[in-house]
Design a protein around this motif. Sequence first.
Motif, short mmCIF file in Angstrom:
data_model
loop_
_atom_site.label_atom_id
_atom_site.label_comp_id
_atom_site.label_asym_id
_atom_site.label_seq_id
_atom_site.Cartn_x
_atom_site.Cartn_y
_atom_site.Cartn_z
N SER A 94 0.82 -1.21 0.00
CA SER A 94 0.00 0.00 0.00
C SER A 94 0.86 1.26 0.00
CB SER A 94 -0.93 0.01 1.22
OG SER A 94 -0.17 -0.05 2.41
N GLU A 95 2.14 1.09 0.22
CA GLU A 95 3.07 2.23 0.17
C GLU A 95 4.44 1.74 -0.25
OE1 GLU A 95 4.40 2.48 4.83
OE2 GLU A 95 2.63 3.60 4.22
N GLY A 96 5.28 2.67 -0.66
CA GLY A 96 6.62 2.31 -1.07
C GLY A 96 7.46 3.53 -1.38
N THR A 97 8.77 3.32 -1.48
CA THR A 97 9.68 4.40 -1.85
C THR A 97 10.52 3.95 -3.04
OG1 THR A 97 11.37 3.68 -0.28
CG2 THR A 97 9.84 5.37 0.49
N VAL A 98 10.86 4.93 -3.87
CA VAL A 98 11.71 4.68 -5.02
C VAL A 98 12.80 5.74 -4.99
CG1 VAL A 98 11.87 4.54 -7.53
CG2 VAL A 98 9.79 3.77 -6.37
N GLU A 99 14.05 5.30 -4.85
CA GLU A 99 15.18 6.22 -4.93
C GLU A 99 15.63 6.22 -6.39
OE1 GLU A 99 19.71 6.88 -3.22
OE2 GLU A 99 18.37 5.48 -2.18
N PHE A 100 15.77 7.42 -6.94
CA PHE A 100 16.12 7.51 -8.36
C PHE A 100 17.04 8.69 -8.62
CE2 PHE A 100 12.58 10.38 -7.86
CZ PHE A 100 12.85 11.42 -8.72
N ARG A 101 17.65 8.65 -9.81
CA ARG A 101 18.46 9.76 -10.32
C ARG A 101 17.92 10.07 -11.71
NH1 ARG A 101 23.71 9.12 -7.09
NH2 ARG A 101 24.31 11.17 -7.81
N ALA A 102 17.64 11.34 -11.94
CA ALA A 102 17.20 11.79 -13.25
C ALA A 102 18.20 12.82 -13.75
CB ALA A 102 15.80 12.42 -13.16
N ALA A 103 18.84 12.52 -14.87
CA ALA A 103 19.85 13.42 -15.43
C ALA A 103 19.21 14.27 -16.53
CB ALA A 103 21.01 12.62 -15.99
N TYR A 104 19.47 15.57 -16.46
CA TYR A 104 18.94 16.48 -17.47
C TYR A 104 19.84 17.71 -17.57
CZ TYR A 104 17.05 19.19 -13.54
OH TYR A 104 16.93 19.92 -12.39
N HIS A 113 19.49 15.00 -10.66
CA HIS A 113 18.44 15.09 -9.63
C HIS A 113 18.37 13.73 -8.92
CE1 HIS A 113 14.54 16.56 -8.07
NE2 HIS A 113 14.24 15.27 -8.10
N HIS A 114 18.77 13.69 -7.66
CA HIS A 114 18.80 12.46 -6.87
C HIS A 114 17.76 12.61 -5.77
CE1 HIS A 114 21.54 9.36 -4.60
NE2 HIS A 114 20.32 8.90 -4.84
N GLU A 115 16.75 11.74 -5.81
CA GLU A 115 15.62 11.89 -4.91
C GLU A 115 15.13 10.54 -4.40
OE1 GLU A 115 10.98 13.26 -5.49
OE2 GLU A 115 12.52 14.48 -6.46
N LYS A 116 14.56 10.56 -3.22
CA LYS A 116 13.85 9.40 -2.68
C LYS A 116 12.38 9.80 -2.66
CE LYS A 116 15.65 6.59 0.38
NZ LYS A 116 16.15 5.97 1.61
N ALA A 117 11.59 9.16 -3.52
CA ALA A 117 10.18 9.51 -3.68
C ALA A 117 9.30 8.52 -2.90
CB ALA A 117 9.81 9.49 -5.16
N VAL A 118 8.26 9.07 -2.28
CA VAL A 118 7.32 8.28 -1.49
C VAL A 118 6.02 8.14 -2.28
CG1 VAL A 118 6.02 8.16 0.68
CG2 VAL A 118 8.35 9.11 0.66
N PHE A 119 5.53 6.91 -2.36
CA PHE A 119 4.30 6.62 -3.07
C PHE A 119 3.34 5.88 -2.14
CE2 PHE A 119 7.61 6.97 -6.18
CZ PHE A 119 7.03 7.64 -7.24
N ALA A 120 2.05 6.04 -2.39
CA ALA A 120 1.03 5.32 -1.63
C ALA A 120 -0.17 5.08 -2.53
CB ALA A 120 0.62 6.12 -0.39
N ARG A 121 -0.94 4.09 -2.17
CA ARG A 121 -2.17 3.81 -2.91
C ARG A 121 -3.29 4.69 -2.35
NH1 ARG A 121 -2.18 -0.73 -6.32
NH2 ARG A 121 -0.54 -2.21 -5.85
N GLU A 122 -4.00 5.32 -3.27
CA GLU A 122 -5.21 6.06 -2.92
C GLU A 122 -6.31 5.54 -3.82
OE1 GLU A 122 -4.63 10.31 -3.16
OE2 GLU A 122 -3.20 10.31 -1.52
N ASN A 123 -7.38 5.04 -3.23
CA ASN A 123 -8.49 4.44 -3.98
C ASN A 123 -7.98 3.36 -4.94
OD1 ASN A 123 -10.38 6.21 -2.75
ND2 ASN A 123 -9.79 7.80 -4.20
N GLY A 124 -7.00 2.58 -4.47
CA GLY A 124 -6.48 1.46 -5.24
C GLY A 124 -5.44 1.80 -6.29
N ASP A 130 5.32 12.43 -1.93
CA ASP A 130 6.32 13.44 -1.60
C ASP A 130 7.70 12.91 -2.00
OD1 ASP A 130 7.36 15.80 -0.65
OD2 ASP A 130 7.05 15.35 1.47
N GLY A 131 8.65 13.80 -2.03
CA GLY A 131 10.01 13.40 -2.33
C GLY A 131 11.00 14.17 -1.49
N GLU A 132 12.16 13.57 -1.31
CA GLU A 132 13.23 14.20 -0.53
C GLU A 132 14.53 14.06 -1.30
OE1 GLU A 132 15.49 12.81 3.44
OE2 GLU A 132 13.35 13.14 3.69
N PHE A 133 15.24 15.18 -1.46
CA PHE A 133 16.52 15.13 -2.15
C PHE A 133 17.50 14.29 -1.34
CE2 PHE A 133 14.88 19.17 -3.83
CZ PHE A 133 15.00 18.90 -5.19
N VAL A 134 18.32 13.54 -2.05
CA VAL A 134 19.36 12.72 -1.42
C VAL A 134 20.69 13.43 -1.64
CG1 VAL A 134 20.55 10.49 -1.43
CG2 VAL A 134 18.07 10.60 -1.84
#
Length: 166
Positions: A94-104, A113-124, A130-134
Motif C-alpha cells: 500500500s506504500e513504497g519508496t523509489v530512490e532515483f536519479r534523473a539526469a537532465y 536530480h537524486h531523490e527518494k520519492a514516497v508513493f502510496a495507494r489512494e483508492n487502489g 512526496d520526495g526528498e533530495f538525497v
Amino acid sequence: MEKTEQSCPCGSGRDYSQCCGPIHDGIAKAETAEQLMRARYCAYVMKKVPFLGESMGEASRAEFDAQAAAGWCDAAVWHRLEIVSTDKGGKDDSEGTVEFRAAYTAGGRFCDHHEKAVFARENGEWKFIDGEFVKDVPFKREKDRVGRNDPCPCGSGKKYKKCCGA
C-alpha cells in the motif's frame, strides 16, 4: 503510413506504447510504485503535464503548479532515469519508496536530480506523495594524502615530488 516503435524514455527498454504510454493515456494503471515513477519521469520528457498532476496524491496535488511544471518540461533536455533502489511499492503493497536519479540539462547546466520519492495507494491507485533530495556522501580518503614536499612513502629518502610523484 507504417507505425514506428519508439523506445520508452523511462529506460525500461520497452516500446513506449507497451510501457508508459498506456498509463499516460489512462488505459492502464501503474501496478507498482516504480512503474509510476517511470511514468512520471516519462511524462516530464514527453511534456504530459496533466498526468503529472493526476498522478499525485490528493494532499500533494493541491500544491501542484502545472504552469511551473510545463516550464520545467520545456526548459529541460532529459537524458536518463536510473532507479537506484526500491523499498516496498509492489503489487500487494500500500506504500513504497523509489530512490532515483534523473539526469537532465537546463539553462546550459547539467543536473543530476537524486531523490527518494514516497508513493502510496489512494483508492487502489499508486500516487506520488512526496520526495526528498538525497545528498551524495562526499568521498573521503582512507589514508592521508602525501604532500609534494613530504618524504616519499616508498622509503627512498627523497621528497615525494622528486621520486614517485614525478
